[in-house]
Design a protein around this motif. Structure first.
Motif, PDB file in Angstrom:
ATOM      1  N   VAL B 187       1.403   9.014   8.445  1.00 24.05           N
ATOM      2  CA  VAL B 187       0.875   7.731   8.927  1.00 24.05           C
ATOM      3  C   VAL B 187       0.526   6.783   7.779  1.00 24.05           C
ATOM      4  O   VAL B 187       0.955   5.625   7.757  1.00 24.05           O
ATOM      5  N   LEU B 188      -0.239   7.259   6.800  1.00 22.08           N
ATOM      6  CA  LEU B 188      -0.640   6.357   5.712  1.00 22.08           C
ATOM      7  C   LEU B 188       0.553   5.838   4.902  1.00 22.08           C
ATOM      8  O   LEU B 188       0.621   4.636   4.631  1.00 22.08           O
ATOM      9  N   PRO B 189       1.508   6.695   4.516  1.00 22.25           N
ATOM     10  CA  PRO B 189       2.657   6.133   3.792  1.00 22.25           C
ATOM     11  C   PRO B 189       3.375   5.044   4.586  1.00 22.25           C
ATOM     12  O   PRO B 189       3.813   4.049   4.023  1.00 22.25           O
ATOM     13  N   LEU B 190       3.455   5.225   5.918  1.00 21.83           N
ATOM     14  CA  LEU B 190       4.163   4.229   6.722  1.00 21.83           C
ATOM     15  C   LEU B 190       3.354   2.948   6.869  1.00 21.83           C
ATOM     16  O   LEU B 190       3.902   1.867   7.014  1.00 21.83           O
ATOM     17  N   ALA B 191       2.021   3.068   6.841  1.00 26.36           N
ATOM     18  CA  ALA B 191       1.176   1.893   7.050  1.00 26.36           C
ATOM     19  C   ALA B 191       0.745   1.266   5.731  1.00 26.36           C
ATOM     20  O   ALA B 191      -0.049   0.322   5.719  1.00 26.36           O
ATOM     21  N   LEU B 192       1.271   1.779   4.624  1.00 29.14           N
ATOM     22  CA  LEU B 192       0.785   1.331   3.318  1.00 29.14           C
ATOM     23  C   LEU B 192       0.842  -0.191   3.101  1.00 29.14           C
ATOM     24  O   LEU B 192      -0.149  -0.777   2.651  1.00 29.14           O
ATOM     25  N   PRO B 193       1.956  -0.850   3.427  1.00 30.20           N
ATOM     26  CA  PRO B 193       1.973  -2.308   3.239  1.00 30.20           C
ATOM     27  C   PRO B 193       0.854  -2.992   4.031  1.00 30.20           C
ATOM     28  O   PRO B 193       0.195  -3.901   3.519  1.00 30.20           O
ATOM     29  N   GLY B 194       0.653  -2.533   5.238  1.00 26.03           N
ATOM     30  CA  GLY B 194      -0.393  -3.095   6.082  1.00 26.03           C
ATOM     31  C   GLY B 194      -1.776  -2.832   5.516  1.00 26.03           C
ATOM     32  O   GLY B 194      -2.637  -3.712   5.493  1.00 26.03           O
ATOM     33  N   LEU B 195      -1.990  -1.599   5.030  1.00 27.26           N
ATOM     34  CA  LEU B 195      -3.287  -1.271   4.443  1.00 27.26           C
ATOM     35  C   LEU B 195      -3.549  -2.138   3.218  1.00 27.26           C
ATOM     36  O   LEU B 195      -4.680  -2.589   2.992  1.00 27.26           O
ATOM     37  N   ALA B 196      -2.514  -2.391   2.431  1.00 30.25           N
ATOM     38  CA  ALA B 196      -2.676  -3.217   1.237  1.00 30.25           C
ATOM     39  C   ALA B 196      -3.099  -4.634   1.624  1.00 30.25           C
ATOM     40  O   ALA B 196      -4.039  -5.194   1.048  1.00 30.25           O
ATOM     41  N   SER B 197      -2.448  -5.198   2.628  1.00 27.00           N
ATOM     42  CA  SER B 197      -2.828  -6.552   3.075  1.00 27.00           C
ATOM     43  C   SER B 197      -4.249  -6.562   3.593  1.00 27.00           C
ATOM     44  O   SER B 197      -5.019  -7.485   3.319  1.00 27.00           O
ATOM     45  N   THR B 198      -4.593  -5.547   4.361  1.00 26.04           N
ATOM     46  CA  THR B 198      -5.932  -5.472   4.921  1.00 26.04           C
ATOM     47  C   THR B 198      -6.961  -5.405   3.799  1.00 26.04           C
ATOM     48  O   THR B 198      -7.970  -6.112   3.818  1.00 26.04           O
ATOM     49  N   GLY B 199      -6.684  -4.556   2.809  1.00 26.34           N
ATOM     50  CA  GLY B 199      -7.586  -4.413   1.672  1.00 26.34           C
ATOM     51  C   GLY B 199      -7.748  -5.737   0.940  1.00 26.34           C
ATOM     52  O   GLY B 199      -8.869  -6.131   0.590  1.00 26.34           O
ATOM     53  N   LEU B 200      -6.652  -6.438   0.713  1.00 27.13           N
ATOM     54  CA  LEU B 200      -6.718  -7.721   0.009  1.00 27.13           C
ATOM     55  C   LEU B 200      -7.570  -8.724   0.769  1.00 27.13           C
ATOM     56  O   LEU B 200      -8.403  -9.424   0.191  1.00 27.13           O
ATOM     57  N   LEU B 201      -7.356  -8.773   2.087  1.00 31.75           N
ATOM     58  CA  LEU B 201      -8.123  -9.721   2.888  1.00 31.75           C
ATOM     59  C   LEU B 201      -9.612  -9.392   2.835  1.00 31.75           C
ATOM     60  O   LEU B 201     -10.451 -10.276   2.641  1.00 31.75           O
ATOM     61  N   ALA B 202      -9.945  -8.102   2.962  1.00 31.59           N
ATOM     62  CA  ALA B 202     -11.345  -7.690   2.924  1.00 31.59           C
ATOM     63  C   ALA B 202     -11.954  -8.028   1.564  1.00 31.59           C
ATOM     64  O   ALA B 202     -13.100  -8.494   1.467  1.00 31.59           O
ATOM     65  N   LEU B 203     -11.164  -7.826   0.522  1.00 31.09           N
ATOM     66  CA  LEU B 203     -11.617  -8.119  -0.840  1.00 31.09           C
ATOM     67  C   LEU B 203     -11.953  -9.603  -0.975  1.00 31.09           C
ATOM     68  O   LEU B 203     -13.011  -9.978  -1.492  1.00 31.09           O
ATOM     69  N   ILE B 204     -11.075 -10.442  -0.475  1.00 29.50           N
ATOM     70  CA  ILE B 204     -11.273 -11.885  -0.575  1.00 29.50           C
ATOM     71  C   ILE B 204     -12.480 -12.327   0.249  1.00 29.50           C
ATOM     72  O   ILE B 204     -13.314 -13.112  -0.210  1.00 29.50           O
ATOM     73  N   LEU B 205     -12.592 -11.787   1.475  1.00 26.97           N
ATOM     74  CA  LEU B 205     -13.723 -12.169   2.324  1.00 26.97           C
ATOM     75  C   LEU B 205     -15.040 -11.769   1.674  1.00 26.97           C
ATOM     76  O   LEU B 205     -16.018 -12.518   1.709  1.00 26.97           O
ATOM     77  N   ALA B 206     -15.085 -10.574   1.079  1.00 31.26           N
ATOM     78  CA  ALA B 206     -16.324 -10.118   0.440  1.00 31.26           C
ATOM     79  C   ALA B 206     -16.621 -10.953  -0.807  1.00 31.26           C
ATOM     80  O   ALA B 206     -17.763 -11.333  -1.068  1.00 31.26           O
ATOM     81  N   TRP B 207     -15.604 -11.238  -1.577  1.00 30.27           N
ATOM     82  CA  TRP B 207     -15.763 -12.035  -2.799  1.00 30.27           C
ATOM     83  C   TRP B 207     -16.309 -13.422  -2.462  1.00 30.27           C
ATOM     84  O   TRP B 207     -17.158 -13.965  -3.154  1.00 30.27           O
ATOM     85  N   ASN B 208     -15.799 -14.003  -1.379  1.00 30.32           N
ATOM     86  CA  ASN B 208     -16.179 -15.367  -1.015  1.00 30.32           C
ATOM     87  C   ASN B 208     -17.500 -15.447  -0.259  1.00 30.32           C
ATOM     88  O   ASN B 208     -17.991 -16.540  -0.010  1.00 30.32           O
ATOM     89  N   GLU B 209     -18.051 -14.326   0.137  1.00 25.31           N
ATOM     90  CA  GLU B 209     -19.246 -14.329   0.965  1.00 25.31           C
ATOM     91  C   GLU B 209     -20.399 -14.968   0.205  1.00 25.31           C
ATOM     92  O   GLU B 209     -20.637 -14.681  -0.963  1.00 25.31           O
ATOM     93  N   SER B 210     -21.145 -15.866   0.867  1.00 29.54           N
ATOM     94  CA  SER B 210     -22.276 -16.477   0.150  1.00 29.54           C
ATOM     95  C   SER B 210     -23.602 -16.348   0.882  1.00 29.54           C
ATOM     96  O   SER B 210     -24.647 -16.176   0.259  1.00 29.54           O
ATOM     97  N   PHE B 211     -23.545 -16.372   2.228  1.00 21.33           N
ATOM     98  CA  PHE B 211     -24.801 -16.396   2.975  1.00 21.33           C
ATOM     99  C   PHE B 211     -25.689 -15.192   2.658  1.00 21.33           C
ATOM    100  O   PHE B 211     -26.834 -15.315   2.235  1.00 21.33           O
ATOM    101  N   TRP B 212     -25.129 -14.001   2.822  1.00 25.11           N
ATOM    102  CA  TRP B 212     -25.919 -12.790   2.590  1.00 25.11           C
ATOM    103  C   TRP B 212     -26.222 -12.615   1.099  1.00 25.11           C
ATOM    104  O   TRP B 212     -27.322 -12.201   0.733  1.00 25.11           O
TER     105      TRP B 212
END
Ligand SMILES: Nc1ncnc2c1ncn2[C@@H]1O[C@H](COP(=O)(O)OP(=O)(O)O)[C@@H](O)[C@H]1O
Ligand SMILES: [Mg+2]
Lengths: 370, 274
Positions: B187-212
């Motif tokens: 499962v993980l090898p097949l979903a790897l591209p998707g996991l990478a995109s998800t990780g990048l998005l989460a990284l960006i959202l956390a980096w940009n977070e300001s309120f908390w």
């Protein structure tokens, strides 16, 4: 190799609704090739998936080699399955696909290689071993899926419509190849198909299913010659059997446009019955006749010339009757045609239950006569 | 023929117009960062001036220094993304391959938690954090970012898992793989591209977070959001310094986004184009 037994097996999906499979009873011989056939949605895949352990049976017992596996997970049932979609691992090469189960069993690299090479040779895919599934044609993927199943030398093979994604020509070739493979490996095999031709050509025994219920379990020739009910009679054979509703008087069946005489064995059974029956006649048992004895007459509506045979559709009363006449015939649409059929080729079915009305044996009849 | 060529041209102009409109504030920010405070404050906007690095020099030394904040941002973003993925993968696996009647409801419910405005839970969170000593602690922010992004991560991982045919997972099951082996080898090898995109998005959202970040940290765990906010002073000129700080703050994520944009677009449109 193992005997597989299903005892009163049933499956119900969810908590409500009807059973997808009901009261399924079957005991295979060791190494038998069993085909499950029936229209789409009749419960073939469900039955297969219960044997595999991908679905738990709601009721009954499933035994493989004498062991009740109802509560055993798929990987401990020692079965291999070939899926309609092939279900190859897209990120692995052909060799890795075939080696996957052996690697999980921690077999040595040399043993794995030997077994994969052996299976690849059997299926003629040695030159594809380093390719990925997406670089293969449909037929090649099918072979890899078979290869993945045979490297494991399992107790039971399960194949769920493995050929239905292939084109017609390839399907016929693979059909023969799977039969050959089975002859060689002699592993008990369950094979699911909705195609009666596939069932008839491949099965040692065929289980005909409808609406989750077994209709009949028999050898191909017995299904053809002695169908247990109107469903099996209509499902097995191509073109399908014709059914005419007839009234019965003294060993003679009559209806609009036809008059058929029963053979002594059937006449004996029918003597004890009153009312209408369904009479079934296979298209290939109808022949041109001079109108003597058995006769079905009607107007020709369709003529299909196939060379080796001529298929004719007649309007008989309110019904259509299909006849398959041997050779090339010059028959015109609109022409009136009279067809006959040997009495011993007629099938009778109860109009209420659709069950076959069997012949009493002629010897029994003679015994009564003397 | 000509009319379609004209409409192509018109759409081209429109697309460029919209792109410029979106890009203009960033361009202006970039220009301002290289101006003196007087130039930045001037009412007449100028595009032509002699650039100076003065603001950057001041900005880098502000507070605990740029690198302190950058480190905190990187630490909390990376850690929260990893923890988020580690929690989301098993959750999504269960929902994608062993769904039940409540799975759909559960998914919608999880995402619906994102509809609650953050201020709505600010007071309880603040009090809890104060009591357990997570205020101004990198772990505190990491947990917050994880919780904040988890619904999105689960949702995305779930949809990538759903794209894997169930037959393949069942084949692995029959081949003798345990759930963990199926997960890691199939499962993980097949979903790897998707996991990478998800990780990048989460990284960006956390980096940009300001309120908390701004409310839950001010010193030790302070991220770049806190750093930028600290340039707001009641008196004096601060536009150029603040612009320089902002450029420093968004630069890493823009560089990351630039190098991974193909992956991002592919991952985000994965289900749509297949
Ligand atoms: N996972 C499932 N959940 C609910 N109903 C199902 C499921 N799988 C199959 N069914 C139902 O069970 C019946 C038998 O299906 P199936 O075994 O797939 O038939 P076949 O393989 O003969 O076409 C159908 O009515 C189908 O709708
Ligand atoms: Mg099926």
């Amino acid at each position: 190799m193992a005997i597989v037994e299903l005892k009163n097996v049933a499956k119900r999906y969810g908590s409500s609704g009807s059973n997808a499979v009901e009261n399924f009873n079957l005991t295979t011989r060791d190494g038998e090739f069993v085909v499950l056939v029936g229209p789409s949605g009749c419960g073939k895949s469900t039955t297969m998936r219960m044997i595999a352990g991908l679905e738990r049976n709601t009721d009954g017992e499933i035994l493989i080699g004498g062991r009740d596996v109802s509560q055993v997970p798929p990987k401990e049932r020692d079965i291999a399955m070939v899926f309609q979609s092939y279900a190859l691992y897209p990120h692995m090469t052909v060799a890795e696909n075939m080696a996957f189960s052996l690697k999980l069993k921690k077999r040595s690299a040399t043993e794995i290689k030997a077994q994969v090479d052996d299976a690849a040779r059997t299926l003629g895919i040695e030159q594809l071993l380093e390719r990925k599934p997406r670089e293969l044609s449909g037929g090649q993927r099918q072979r890899v899926a078979l290869g993945r199943a045979i490297v494991r030398s399992p107790q039971v093979f399960l194949m769920d419509e493995p050929l239905s994604n292939l084109d017609a020509k390839l399907r016929v070739d693979m059909r023969a190849e799977i039969v050959k493979l089975h002859k060689r490996l002699k592993v008990t095999t369950f094979y699911v198909t909705h195609d009666q031709v596939e069932a008839m050509t491949m099965g040692e025994r065929i289980v005909v299913m409808k609406d989750g219920q077994i209709q009949q379990i028999d050898t191909p020739i017995n299904l053809y010659e002695h169908p247990a009910n109107r469903f099996v009679a209509g499902f097995i054979g191509n073109p399908s059997m014709n059914f005419l509703r007839a009234s019965h008087v003294d060993g003679v069946l009559e209806g609009e446009g036809f008059r058929l005489t029963l053979d002594p064995a059937h006449a004996k059974t029918m003597a004890a019955r009153a009312g209408d029956v369904w009479v079934g006649v296979r298209p290939e048992h109808l022949e041109d006749t001079d109108g003597e004895g058995n006769a079905i007459a009607g107007e020709v509506e369709v003529v299909e010339t196939l060379g080796s045979v001529t298929v004719v559709q007649l309007r008989v009363g309110e019904r259509f009757v299909t006849a398959q006449l041997s050779g090339h015939r010059r028959i015109e649409v609109g022409e009136r045609l009279t067809l006959g059929c040997a009495s011993d080729k007629l099938h009778l079915f109860d109009v209420e239950s659709d069950e076959v009305i069997a012949r009493n044996s002629v010897s029994a009849l003679n015994a009564v006569a003397t | 023929m000509t009319s379609s060529r004209f409409s192509n041209f018109a759409f081209g102009v429109l697309a460029w117009g919209v792109a410029l409109l979106i890009f203009f504030p960033i361009l202006w920010l970039l220009l301002t960062a290289f101006k003196t405070e007087q130039q930045a404050f001037s009412v007449d906007p100028t595009f032509w001036f002699t650039p100076t690095l003065e603001s950057f020099r001041t900005a880098l030394a502000q507070g605990n220094g740029y690198w302190h904040y950058a480190w905190n941002s990187a630490l909390t973003a990376v850690a929260s993304t990893l923890v988020g993925l580690a929690l989301a993968v098993p959750a999504a696996y269960a929902m994608a391959f062993y769904p039940n009647k409540r799975t759909d409801f559960l998914l919608v419910w999880m995402v619906s938690t994102k509809f609650i405005p953050a201020v709505g839970v600010l007071i309880p969170m603040f009090l809890v954090y104060k009591t357990v000593g997570l205020l101004d602690h990198p772990l505190g922010l990491t947990l917050l970012f994880t919780a904040m992004n988890l619904p999105i991560i689960i949702w995305m991982v779930y949809s990538y898992f759903r794209d894997i045919p169930k037959d393949i997972v069942e084949a692995a099951d029959i081949d003798g793989a345990s759930i963990l082996q199926t997960l890691f080898k199939v499962v993980l090898p097949l979903a790897l591209p998707g996991l990478a995109s998800t990780g990048l998005l989460a990284l960006i959202l956390a980096w940009n977070e300001s309120f908390w970040s701004i409310t839950m940290s001010d010193h030790r765990a302070a991220t770049l959001a806190v750093y930028i906010a600290s340039f707001k002073s009641a008196e004096g000129l601060f536009w150029a310094k603040m612009s320089a700080a902002s450029v420093l703050a968004i630069a890493p994520i823009i560089v990351l986004g630039w190098f991974t944009q193909r992956q991002m677009v592919r991952g985000l449109t994965f289900g749509a184009v297949k």
